[in-house]
Design a protein around this motif. Structure first.
Motif, PDB file in Angstrom:
ATOM      1  N   ARG A 167      14.560  93.877 -41.485  1.00 38.46           N
ATOM      2  CA  ARG A 167      15.328  92.626 -41.567  1.00 38.46           C
ATOM      3  C   ARG A 167      16.419  92.736 -42.627  1.00 38.46           C
ATOM      4  N   ARG A 168      16.147  93.474 -43.711  1.00 41.35           N
ATOM      5  CA  ARG A 168      17.159  93.636 -44.755  1.00 41.35           C
ATOM      6  C   ARG A 168      18.165  94.748 -44.439  1.00 41.35           C
ATOM      7  N   TYR A 169      17.660  95.903 -43.981  1.00 42.95           N
ATOM      8  CA  TYR A 169      18.517  97.088 -43.900  1.00 42.95           C
ATOM      9  C   TYR A 169      18.799  97.532 -42.461  1.00 42.95           C
ATOM     10  N   GLY A 170      18.717  96.578 -41.536  1.00 41.09           N
ATOM     11  CA  GLY A 170      18.948  96.879 -40.119  1.00 41.09           C
ATOM     12  C   GLY A 170      20.341  97.432 -39.836  1.00 41.09           C
ATOM     13  N   MET A 171      21.281  97.237 -40.770  1.00 41.06           N
ATOM     14  CA  MET A 171      22.624  97.799 -40.592  1.00 41.06           C
ATOM     15  C   MET A 171      22.584  99.324 -40.715  1.00 41.06           C
ATOM     16  N   TYR A 172      21.577  99.842 -41.418  1.00 37.43           N
ATOM     17  CA  TYR A 172      21.504 101.286 -41.693  1.00 37.43           C
ATOM     18  C   TYR A 172      20.262 101.969 -41.121  1.00 37.43           C
ATOM     19  N   ALA A 173      19.352 101.196 -40.529  1.00 39.06           N
ATOM     20  CA  ALA A 173      18.108 101.794 -40.039  1.00 39.06           C
ATOM     21  C   ALA A 173      17.774 101.250 -38.657  1.00 39.06           C
ATOM     22  N   GLU A 174      17.182 102.085 -37.824  1.00 40.07           N
ATOM     23  CA  GLU A 174      16.747 101.635 -36.504  1.00 40.07           C
ATOM     24  C   GLU A 174      15.266 101.278 -36.537  1.00 40.07           C
ATOM     25  N   GLU A 175      14.876 100.374 -35.680  1.00 41.45           N
ATOM     26  CA  GLU A 175      13.474  99.960 -35.628  1.00 41.45           C
ATOM     27  C   GLU A 175      12.567 101.164 -35.363  1.00 41.45           C
ATOM     28  N   ASP A 192      26.765  92.744 -45.706  1.00 43.15           N
ATOM     29  CA  ASP A 192      26.244  92.512 -44.364  1.00 43.15           C
ATOM     30  C   ASP A 192      26.073  91.006 -44.181  1.00 43.15           C
ATOM     31  N   ASP A 193      27.154  90.375 -43.716  1.00 40.84           N
ATOM     32  CA  ASP A 193      27.158  88.913 -43.561  1.00 40.84           C
ATOM     33  C   ASP A 193      25.950  88.427 -42.772  1.00 40.84           C
ATOM     34  N   GLU A 194      25.646  89.146 -41.687  1.00 40.11           N
ATOM     35  CA  GLU A 194      24.578  88.721 -40.777  1.00 40.11           C
ATOM     36  C   GLU A 194      23.230  88.640 -41.493  1.00 40.11           C
ATOM     37  N   ARG A 195      23.018  89.551 -42.464  1.00 37.44           N
ATOM     38  CA  ARG A 195      21.743  89.602 -43.180  1.00 37.44           C
ATOM     39  C   ARG A 195      21.890  89.066 -44.611  1.00 37.44           C
ATOM     40  N   GLN A 196      22.910  88.258 -44.851  1.00 34.13           N
ATOM     41  CA  GLN A 196      23.134  87.595 -46.147  1.00 34.13           C
ATOM     42  C   GLN A 196      23.160  88.569 -47.323  1.00 34.13           C
ATOM     43  N   ASP A 197      23.890  89.685 -47.161  1.00 34.02           N
ATOM     44  CA  ASP A 197      24.102  90.613 -48.275  1.00 34.02           C
ATOM     45  C   ASP A 197      22.826  90.916 -49.058  1.00 34.02           C
ATOM     46  N   PRO A 198      21.856  91.595 -48.444  1.00 34.26           N
ATOM     47  CA  PRO A 198      20.585  91.849 -49.144  1.00 34.26           C
ATOM     48  C   PRO A 198      20.747  92.808 -50.311  1.00 34.26           C
ATOM     49  N   PRO A 199      19.962  92.612 -51.390  1.00 39.48           N
ATOM     50  CA  PRO A 199      19.978  93.553 -52.504  1.00 39.48           C
ATOM     51  C   PRO A 199      19.309  94.848 -52.056  1.00 39.48           C
ATOM     52  N   ILE A 200      19.676  95.943 -52.710  1.00 40.60           N
ATOM     53  CA  ILE A 200      19.108  97.238 -52.315  1.00 40.60           C
ATOM     54  C   ILE A 200      18.859  98.085 -53.549  1.00 40.60           C
ATOM     55  N   THR A 201      17.792  98.866 -53.535  1.00 37.01           N
ATOM     56  CA  THR A 201      17.420  99.675 -54.703  1.00 37.01           C
ATOM     57  C   THR A 201      18.082 101.048 -54.644  1.00 37.01           C
ATOM     58  N   GLU A 202      18.074 101.713 -55.803  1.00 36.82           N
ATOM     59  CA  GLU A 202      18.550 103.089 -55.913  1.00 36.82           C
ATOM     60  C   GLU A 202      17.845 103.982 -54.885  1.00 36.82           C
ATOM     61  N   ASP A 203      16.514 103.842 -54.772  1.00 40.51           N
ATOM     62  CA  ASP A 203      15.745 104.663 -53.840  1.00 40.51           C
ATOM     63  C   ASP A 203      16.167 104.428 -52.394  1.00 40.51           C
ATOM     64  N   ALA A 204      16.370 103.159 -52.024  1.00 43.82           N
ATOM     65  CA  ALA A 204      16.740 102.850 -50.642  1.00 43.82           C
ATOM     66  C   ALA A 204      18.150 103.361 -50.352  1.00 43.82           C
ATOM     67  N   VAL A 239      23.072  95.273 -63.868  1.00 36.85           N
ATOM     68  CA  VAL A 239      23.799  95.696 -62.660  1.00 36.85           C
ATOM     69  C   VAL A 239      22.867  95.689 -61.455  1.00 36.85           C
ATOM     70  N   GLU A 240      23.331  95.117 -60.347  1.00 34.81           N
ATOM     71  CA  GLU A 240      22.578  95.246 -59.099  1.00 34.81           C
ATOM     72  C   GLU A 240      23.547  95.434 -57.947  1.00 34.81           C
ATOM     73  N   ILE A 241      23.022  96.015 -56.883  1.00 41.11           N
ATOM     74  CA  ILE A 241      23.854  96.351 -55.732  1.00 41.11           C
ATOM     75  C   ILE A 241      23.358  95.605 -54.507  1.00 41.11           C
ATOM     76  N   THR A 242      24.297  95.036 -53.749  1.00 44.23           N
ATOM     77  CA  THR A 242      23.930  94.413 -52.481  1.00 44.23           C
ATOM     78  C   THR A 242      24.726  95.082 -51.364  1.00 44.23           C
ATOM     79  N   ILE A 243      24.152  95.042 -50.167  1.00 43.90           N
ATOM     80  CA  ILE A 243      24.827  95.566 -48.980  1.00 43.90           C
ATOM     81  C   ILE A 243      25.782  94.506 -48.451  1.00 43.90           C
TER      82      ILE A 243
END
Lengths: 229, 229
Positions: A110-118, B132-144, B126-130
């Motif tokens: 739901r969060r990273y669907g822009m970069y990952a496939e189900e 992605d309007d559709e998914r309300q710009d979710p935050p994302i970690t260094e690992d992801a 500092v934090e990073i978000t994607i």
């Protein structure tokens, strides 16, 4: 003599005279509209025997982890009473969920669907969310955990390492039954006496998403499949 | 002769004959229901002169960053035409927003309100978000970011360091006018020719939340206060 100190969605917690805690497993499982969902924040349905089945699987895994010297809060379990005795531990902040993912499903997708496939394979990817029903369990970074005083950077490393180890144990056990682990969530805490970071809570069907021959396996069926000889 | 290659919410992008890009600043600003909100994903209103005012402030900051040897895409600006010439750069993935926070407001507070109070000081967090309007710009970690192939761990460090440096420059400039920077968002990219990570996009009122004597300063007023002698 024991005092009820906490009533959870799926468990009640009592304090024992010797200082340990007793977890009483309930037959309530999380979900929405009567459908089980391990990621849900509400009790969705009550299933007769769900508590005992969850405890049986939890007992099996915690005893396996003990053999592997992975620190947990487990002391012993009484299946008939649906209770587990544990070492008291304090959660980080007001509680975190630590998720290990082998496939992209659920909130990750739901969060990273822009970069990952189900269903895309993920290499034991670990992420942490805050237990906060009101704010839909938001994900949180290592930096934010440290800044907000919830988890130091050293503790974060320990939690991530333990998570990968425990998830690996569960994944392997499921694999021997032809079941594939997609994701699993854990809780950790600090041992009240020693301060050591230990796995707490439970490891039951309700904590994971598992599939067999491409079909989702419900918690009760998963527990049945895992526990039969 | 130039080709329109991208139409953004607040800017259009053209390709120039020499290979550089030309950004044309529009008078549209992000917000909802006619109210400006730098965190919003929709164009909320059009303000006469907003494009030029944003460009003026952007020019001032990018020239300041050049003096400090902080790498950006800036080449030059034409205020009358509301255009800025920049070095072509590729965004990370499909675009990230990098936020630096000095006070807990906005999406930070919406996520971590269980652990932070409104307006609480944050130490250049500092934090990073994607994007992605559709998914309300979710935050994302260094690992992801690393696992999804968006940003390597080394690049993550560079981005966080640059972010703190640039935000520090802006914070200090605002401070000399008695204005306090609460948070600011940036975009970074890889220089198409050299691969170097550089600051791209703009640094205008629309990218930050600023307060003077406890009162929120709108982008146009902020730009006016910052640009007057």
């Amino acid at each position: 003599m024991m005092n009820l100190i906490y009533t959870g969605k799926t468990k009640d917690v009592y304090e024992l005279n010797d200082g340990n805690y007793l977890l009483k497993f309930k037959d309530d499982v999380t979900g929405e509209n009567g459908v089980f969902d391990p990621g849900a924040n509400t009790v969705g349905l009550t299933i007769e025997g769900a508590g005992r089945a969850g405890l049986k699987l939890t007992k099996m895994f915690f005893e396996k982890l003990k053999e592997d010297d992975i620190p947990t809060h487990y002391v012993d379990a009484n299946i008939e009473e649906a209770t587990m005795t544990v070492i008291p531990a304090a959660v980080f902040g007001k509680g975190l969920e630590v998720i290990c993912r082998y496939r992209a499903v659920g909130s990750f997708l739901r969060r990273y669907g822009m970069y990952a496939e189900e269903g895309q394979p993920l290499d034991a990817f670990v992420e942490i969310t805050i237990k906060d029903d009101e704010r839909q369990d938001p994900p949180i970074t290592e930096d934010a955990l440290s800044m907000l005083g919830i988890l130091t950077k050293d503790e974060y490393s320990v939690v991530v390492d333990l998570t990968k180890k425990v998830a690996g144990v569960v994944k392997e056990a499921l694999c021997t039954k032809g079941i594939e682990l997609y994701d699993i969530k854990f809780e950790f805490g600090r041992n009240n006496k020693t301060g050591e970071i230990i796995l707490i809570d439970e490891i039951s069907g309700g904590n994971m998403r598992a599939f067999k021959e491409g079909k989702y396996i419900e918690p009760l069926l998963l527990e049945k499949l895992m526990l039969e000889e």
